[in-house]
Write an enzyme that holds these catalytic residues in place. Structure first.
Site, PDB file in Angstrom:
ATOM      1  N   SER A   1     -18.474 -46.696 -12.559  1.00 50.35           N
ATOM      2  CA  SER A   1     -18.211 -47.188 -11.207  1.00 50.35           C
ATOM      3  C   SER A   1     -16.969 -48.092 -11.202  1.00 50.35           C
ATOM      4  O   SER A   1     -15.867 -47.616 -11.459  1.00 50.35           O
ATOM      5  CB  SER A   1     -19.454 -47.901 -10.665  1.00 50.35           C
ATOM      6  OG  SER A   1     -19.313 -48.201  -9.304  1.00 50.35           O
ATOM      7  N   SER A   2     -17.127 -49.391 -10.953  1.00 52.06           N
ATOM      8  CA  SER A   2     -15.962 -50.278 -11.022  1.00 52.06           C
ATOM      9  C   SER A   2     -15.307 -50.178 -12.394  1.00 52.06           C
ATOM     10  O   SER A   2     -14.074 -50.197 -12.522  1.00 52.06           O
ATOM     11  CB  SER A   2     -16.386 -51.726 -10.756  1.00 52.06           C
ATOM     12  OG  SER A   2     -15.311 -52.612 -10.898  1.00 52.06           O
TER      13      SER A   2
END
Length: 442
Positions: A130-131
């Protein structure tokens, strides 16, 4: 215990402080297995928003940890400390090499680890979720001379999250509504390290088709970006289904360590990696090996050339034989895929061992593939690549039998002074050892 290092609450992780430039106050955690390989790989493992070093280490990234115990590599785990625990992949400072945001701090962590462990420079890799996947793309774009490969789970192209108002969230990108051409995405990545002309890391990209947090169209945009950076078509060279809900595509080299590999997971949202998926990433990143190459010998340790092996360097067409090994410069499996690292192998007279020198200084195989340096530093791989006229594809055939890269000034070198079948070929500082001397047998 090292100065500036103290145990962390997360089991088996060690907190490191004072590791270098850290403009955004990230935390650094380090995992060193009990048995470290002689020349370990280094994995940078980057967590998701709301995550932490301990959460990814003990949670859905733990397969990386158990593999480190088995294969002896080191893991650096950056930790975001700002509200929300997201990494900055949005601000102008974040999207520029050495720009002064999170990526700068992460690279300080990498440098710190490299200074203290005998890290194999060919196997510094990055992976994130994700991030952390977005940061994986950014780090690979900004530091292509450091990272050899990346594996991004549910990310977006490097630069997609760019903002100008100080916000770290870009809803147009997250919603999958930022669509660009492959060239535009490639140019956006290239702008993060202006003037760089070397090779970019291999990339593995994962995405669920029903992801609504970082919408699925971002997967196709990532593929556009990385195929462009590698000069590849967006048409896959290989497609299969390792599991019924997976569609895997490969671009360029189609081996387990493909140039670009994409895995689309049908009916899955923002929940990657799932059970069993990291095993594929470990293989792609080249972490599933304990046989790390040793550094080439120093000049004082170099064996003297055998009097019976007088190198000939006139070039022409034929086999290129290592003086130390008696084995030939070989393209593994007779593949023609760009990015394939060359090796030593028993001389067999086949086309994958038949090289020709050109008036332009190239060394060609198959007529249209050039011996190519993947960078300019010690330990970078020597590979085959479509001929394009760059200085990294030009070589000097020296009178002492060495073959020297025009761009780097470094020599064609059998890794670790190896002589066996499968010994990889790299660039290394010229030192006169017989692992850097070659005869041309027409």
């Amino acid at each position: 215990m090292l100065l500036g290092v103290r145990p962390a609450a997360a089991a088996s992780l060690t907190r490191v402080t004072g590791f270098g430039a850290n403009p955004t106050n990230l935390n650094m955690y380090l995992y060193v297995p009990d048995r470290v390989a002689a020349r370990p790989a280094l994995l940078v493992l980057v967590h998701y928003c709301t995550g932490s070093a301990g959460a990814i280490f003990n949670g859905n990234g733990h397969d990386y940890v158990t593999a480190a115990d088995r294969y002896g590599y080191i893991i650096v785990v950056p930790e975001a400390t700002r509200s929300g625990q997201c990494f900055d992949v949005s601000t102008p400072a974040a999207l520029r090499r050495d720009g002064g945001s999170d990526s700068t701090g992460i690279m300080s962590m990498v440098s710190w680890a490299r200074q203290r462990y005998n890290v194999d420079p060919n196997r510094i890799v990055v992976s994130g979720f994700s991030s952390g996947a977005m940061m994986t793309n950014v780090l690979a774009a900004e530091y292509p001379d450091v990272f050899s490969a990346g594996a991004a789970f549910s990310g977006v192209p490097a630069g997609c999250f760019a903002t100008t108002d100080g916000s770290l969230w870009n809803s147009q990108c997250s919603g999958g509504n930022l669509i660009k051409s492959a060239q535009q995405w490639g140019d956006q990545a290239r702008a993060m390290y202006p003037g760089y002309t070397g090779r970019y890391p291999r990339m593995q990209l994962w995405h669920g088709t029903t992801d609504t947090t970082l919408a699925y169209p971002n997967y196709g945009e990532e593929i556009k970006q990385w195929t462009n950076l590698h000069g590849l078509s967006q048409t896959p060279s290989f497609t299969d289904h390792p599991q019924s809900s997976w569609t895997r595509t490969r671009y360029g080299d189609t081996s387990t360590q493909a140039t670009i590999e994409g895995i689309s997971i049908s009916g899955v949202g923002h929940q990657l990696p799932m059970n069993g998926q990291l095993a594929y990433a470990i293989s792609f990143l080249g972490l599933d090996s304990t046989t790390t190459p040793s550094p080439s010998p120093s000049p004082s340790a170099s064996p003297s050339p055998s009097p019976s092996a007088t190198p000939t360097t006139g070039g022409g067409s034929g086999a290129i034989k290592g003086v130390a090994s008696g084995r030939c410069l070989d393209v593994p499996g007779a593949t023609t895929a760009d990015g394939t690292q060359v090796q030593l192998w028993d001389c067999n007279g086949q086309t994958n061992q038949t090289w020709s020198s050109t008036s332009a200084g190239e060394i060609r195989v198959y007529g249209n593939k050039c011996l190519d340096a993947a960078g300019t530093g010690n330990g970078v791989k020597v590979q085959i690549y479509s001929c394009w006229g760059g200085d990294n594809q030009k070589w000097r055939l020296n009178s002492d039998g060495s073959i020297q890269g025009v761009q780097s000034g470094l020599c064609l070198d059998a890794v670790g002074a190896g002589t066996g079948n499968g010994t990889k070929i790299q660039l290394y500082s010229c030192h006169g050892g017989t692992n850097q001397k070659w005869t041309w047998n027409g």
